[in-house]
Design an enzyme around this catalytic site. Structure first.
Site, mmCIF file in Angstrom:
data_model
loop_
_atom_site.group_PDB
_atom_site.id
_atom_site.type_symbol
_atom_site.label_atom_id
_atom_site.label_comp_id
_atom_site.label_asym_id
_atom_site.label_seq_id
_atom_site.Cartn_x
_atom_site.Cartn_y
_atom_site.Cartn_z
ATOM 1 C CD GLU A 54 71.341 43.783 55.752
ATOM 2 O OE1 GLU A 54 71.175 42.925 56.652
ATOM 3 O OE2 GLU A 54 71.235 45.014 55.935
ATOM 4 C CB ALA A 56 76.320 35.283 56.591
ATOM 5 C CE1 TYR A 58 76.774 40.192 59.468
ATOM 6 C CE2 TYR A 58 77.937 41.805 60.804
ATOM 7 C CZ TYR A 58 77.081 40.716 60.714
ATOM 8 O OH TYR A 58 76.546 40.172 61.842
ATOM 9 C CB CYS A 63 73.365 49.754 48.616
ATOM 10 S SG CYS A 63 74.508 50.053 49.963
ATOM 11 C CD GLU A 65 70.782 53.595 47.571
ATOM 12 O OE1 GLU A 65 70.994 52.402 47.896
ATOM 13 O OE2 GLU A 65 70.786 54.524 48.384
ATOM 14 C CB CYS A 94 76.259 54.468 51.347
ATOM 15 S SG CYS A 94 76.576 53.385 49.946
ATOM 16 C CB CYS A 97 74.709 54.139 46.550
ATOM 17 S SG CYS A 97 74.515 52.409 47.038
HETATM 18 N N1 THU Z 1 71.949 50.536 52.421
HETATM 19 C C1 THU Z 1 71.401 50.718 51.192
HETATM 20 O O1 THU Z 1 70.724 49.835 50.645
HETATM 21 N N2 THU Z 1 71.645 51.890 50.555
HETATM 22 C C2 THU Z 1 72.388 52.911 51.061
HETATM 23 O O2 THU Z 1 72.688 53.853 50.367
HETATM 24 C C3 THU Z 1 72.805 52.866 52.471
HETATM 25 C C4 THU Z 1 72.754 51.530 53.107
HETATM 26 C C5 THU Z 1 71.724 49.257 53.109
HETATM 27 C C6 THU Z 1 72.943 48.412 53.237
HETATM 28 C C7 THU Z 1 72.590 47.558 54.438
HETATM 29 O O3 THU Z 1 71.852 46.442 53.982
HETATM 30 C C8 THU Z 1 71.679 48.439 55.251
HETATM 31 O O4 THU Z 1 71.258 49.484 54.411
HETATM 32 C C9 THU Z 1 72.343 49.032 56.483
HETATM 33 O O5 THU Z 1 73.536 49.634 56.157
#
Ligand code: THU
Length: 139
Positions: A54, A56, A58, A63, A65, A94, A97
């Site tokens: 992540e 700051a 956002y 992600c 994947e 998501c 991804c």
């Molecule tokens: N996130 C993932 O790493 N993969 C996904 O497919 C969905 C979301 C992460 C992004 C963020 O750091 C946290 O989950 C919350 O959205």
């Protein structure tokens, strides 16, 4: 591009989930506190992992994947048979991804597990992204 989509053995699934579980502990998720670990099985049999990172700002978050895919490609792997994703609750990848995974094998298996390592769902990427846009559309 030929990619094998043979069903994984239970040993392969367990190994992949274990790798995703381990890398999840390295997630950098100080804002959402939602840690995600992903493990790709390459067609060479190699496992490449990634976690969410992540930021700051956002929107700059990466992600798990996509982190795994970027690592894999930069290490010379472009063919994936499966991906295991571990979250607290077995959450699903998501849309962004799904799209990035689709590029490399729309038929790959997607295994979702929770923080206890219990497999909650298995899909093929085709199920998660039907009629997706991929390299073939640009031919
Ligand atoms: N996130 C993932 O790493 N993969 C996904 O497919 C969905 C979301 C992460 C992004 C963020 O750091 C946290 O989950 C919350 O959205």
């Amino acid at each position: 591009m030929t990619v094998k989509n043979a069903p994984l053995s239970s040993d392969q699934i367990n190994q992949l989930v274990k790798a995703a579980l381990e890398v999840r502990a390295r997630a950098y998720a100080p804002y959402s506190h939602y840690q995600v670990g992903a493990a790709l099985l390459t067609s060479a049999g190699t496992i490449i992992t990634g976690c969410n990172v992540e930021n700051a700002s956002y929107g700059a978050t990466i992600c798990a994947e996509r982190s795994a895919v970027v690592k894999a490609v930069s290490e010379g792997f472009q063919r994936f048979e499966a991906v295991a994703v571990v979250t607290q609750n077995g959450g699903s990848p998501c849309g962004m991804c799904r799209q990035v995974l689709y590029e490399f094998n729309p038929g790959m298996q997607v295994i979702l597990a929770n923080a206890a390592g219990t497999v909650i769902h298995t899909f093929t990427l085709h199920n998660l992204l039907p009629e997706g846009f991929g390299p073939a559309q640009l031919e």
